[in-house]
Scaffold this active site. Structure first.
Site, PDB file in Angstrom:
ATOM      1  N   ASN A 124       0.850  -1.191   0.000  1.00  0.00           N
ATOM      2  CA  ASN A 124       0.000   0.000   0.000  1.00  0.00           C
ATOM      3  C   ASN A 124       0.885   1.240   0.000  1.00  0.00           C
ATOM      4  O   ASN A 124       1.988   1.233   0.561  1.00  0.00           O
ATOM      5  CB  ASN A 124      -0.890   0.015   1.257  1.00  0.00           C
ATOM      6  CG  ASN A 124      -1.794   1.241   1.309  1.00  0.00           C
ATOM      7  OD1 ASN A 124      -2.500   1.553   0.352  1.00  0.00           O
ATOM      8  ND2 ASN A 124      -1.751   1.961   2.424  1.00  0.00           N
ATOM      9  N   HIS A 126       0.972   5.091   1.285  1.00  0.00           N
ATOM     10  CA  HIS A 126       0.294   5.990   2.213  1.00  0.00           C
ATOM     11  C   HIS A 126       0.970   7.357   2.145  1.00  0.00           C
ATOM     12  O   HIS A 126       2.212   7.435   2.165  1.00  0.00           O
ATOM     13  CB  HIS A 126       0.345   5.445   3.643  1.00  0.00           C
ATOM     14  CG  HIS A 126      -0.347   6.336   4.623  1.00  0.00           C
ATOM     15  ND1 HIS A 126      -1.720   6.405   4.723  1.00  0.00           N
ATOM     16  CD2 HIS A 126       0.137   7.234   5.513  1.00  0.00           C
ATOM     17  CE1 HIS A 126      -2.044   7.308   5.641  1.00  0.00           C
ATOM     18  NE2 HIS A 126      -0.954   7.822   6.126  1.00  0.00           N
ATOM     19  N   THR A 194       3.634  13.743  -6.357  1.00  0.00           N
ATOM     20  CA  THR A 194       4.504  13.729  -7.549  1.00  0.00           C
ATOM     21  C   THR A 194       5.946  13.357  -7.206  1.00  0.00           C
ATOM     22  O   THR A 194       6.575  12.596  -7.937  1.00  0.00           O
ATOM     23  CB  THR A 194       4.491  15.115  -8.233  1.00  0.00           C
ATOM     24  OG1 THR A 194       4.771  16.120  -7.257  1.00  0.00           O
ATOM     25  CG2 THR A 194       3.136  15.397  -8.855  1.00  0.00           C
TER      26      THR A 194
HETATM   27  C1  GRF Z   1      -2.989   9.250  -2.976  1.00  0.00           C
HETATM   28  O1  GRF Z   1      -2.654  10.388  -2.229  1.00  0.00           O
HETATM   29  C2  GRF Z   1      -2.520   8.011  -2.246  1.00  0.00           C
HETATM   30  O2  GRF Z   1      -1.465   8.258  -1.353  1.00  0.00           O
HETATM   31  C3  GRF Z   1      -3.691   7.596  -1.460  1.00  0.00           C
HETATM   32  O3  GRF Z   1      -4.792   7.857  -2.324  1.00  0.00           O
HETATM   33  C4  GRF Z   1      -4.516   9.078  -3.022  1.00  0.00           C
HETATM   34  C5  GRF Z   1      -5.110   9.061  -4.398  1.00  0.00           C
HETATM   35  O4  GRF Z   1      -4.346   8.219  -5.178  1.00  0.00           O
HETATM   36  N1  GRF Z   1      -3.593   6.207  -1.047  1.00  0.00           N
HETATM   37  P1  GRF Z   1      -4.650   7.993  -6.769  1.00  0.00           P
HETATM   38  O5  GRF Z   1      -4.576   9.352  -7.459  1.00  0.00           O
HETATM   39  O6  GRF Z   1      -6.049   7.421  -6.882  1.00  0.00           O
HETATM   40  O7  GRF Z   1      -3.589   7.055  -7.196  1.00  0.00           O
END
Ligand code: GRF
Length: 234
Positions: A124, A126, A194
């Site tokens: 995962n 985070h 990013t």
């Molecule tokens: C991201 O900030 C990630 O860290 C968290 O969900 C957010 C959205 O991710 N787990 P994404 O644009 O759907 O990949």
């Protein structure tokens, strides 16, 4: 074409490529980083065998469709019984011949049956430096809001193995960025996504594909390339 059709079996039952299933719920920026890295041969011997979304309207689905990756929607709203959800998830992961499950913005907690079947094979991303600003309810903008409110001078992202608790498994990689006086939660979130998330998630997948990640006493040991030769994959 699903990965399984083009790989065939290696002697000893291991496929030549590592199949990953990417689980999503939202915009899919981390999924996009994984697909871009794979297209640029930066993931190693990896095939994205399926993308599974917990939300039918996640933009991540569009991103997967553009790359011709099979998509399945397992809506938490429609499948409200957690055990049925787990059963459907396990069936989809097995059909996709999944080796590693990647949670890329996936906002649901996987049930015990999935976590135990894929012990130390679910990772995962985070958006904080665990153990700071993590746990139940800490997703999206909230970890960044908490970082700004606390006045920390660095924040970042963490890739970790998933166990039965939120954001609690062995840490694989972390990457930090400075927090500036003028930062808002949104500006910090964009920099963490990013400069951190989209860098360390693909890197963690490559390290696992190269058998360079081992778990001992609930901690991750990263092996140098030369030490990984001949190691069994997770
Ligand atoms: C991201 O900030 C990630 O860290 C968290 O969900 C957010 C959205 O991710 N787990 P994404 O644009 O759907 O990949």
């Amino acid at each position: 074409m699903p990965c399984g059709d083009i790989l065939g079996e290696k002697p000893g039952g291991k496929r030549s490529k590592m199949n990953i299933a990417v689980l999503v719920s939202g915009g899919g920026t981390n999924l996009q980083a994984i697909m871009d890295a794979n297209r640029n041969n930066q993931l190693g011997n990896v095939c994205i065998s399926i993308v599974i979304s917990s939300k039918p309207d996640a933009y991540a689905i569009k991103r997967a469709e553009i790359e011709n990756i099979p998509v399945l929607v397992l809506s938490k709203k429609e499948i409200s019984d957690p055990r049925e959800y787990d059963r459907r998830m396990l069936s989809a992961l097995d059909r996709a011949q999944t080796d590693i499950v990647v949670l890329a913005g996936f906002l649901s907690l996987l049930g015990p049956d999935v976590v135990s079947r894929y012990e130390n094979r679910i990772i995962n991303i985070h958006p904080s430096l665990i153990p700071a600003f993590c746990g139940p309810g800490m997703y999206g903008i909230r970890p960044h809001q908490a970082a700004i409110d606390r006045g920390v001078k660095v924040s970042g992202a963490t890739v970790h193995f998933v166990n039965r608790n939120y954001d609690d498994g062995p840490i694989i990689l972390q990457k930090a960025v400075c927090v500036f006086n003028e930062d808002t939660p949104e500006s910090l979130q964009l920099r963490v996504m990013t400069e951190c998330e989209q860098v360390i998630l693909p890197k963690a997948i490559r390290l696992i594909a190269e058998n360079r990640v081992i778990v001992e006493n609930n901690k991750v040991i990263l092996l140098a390339e030369e030490d990984a030769a001949g190691k069994e994959r997770l």
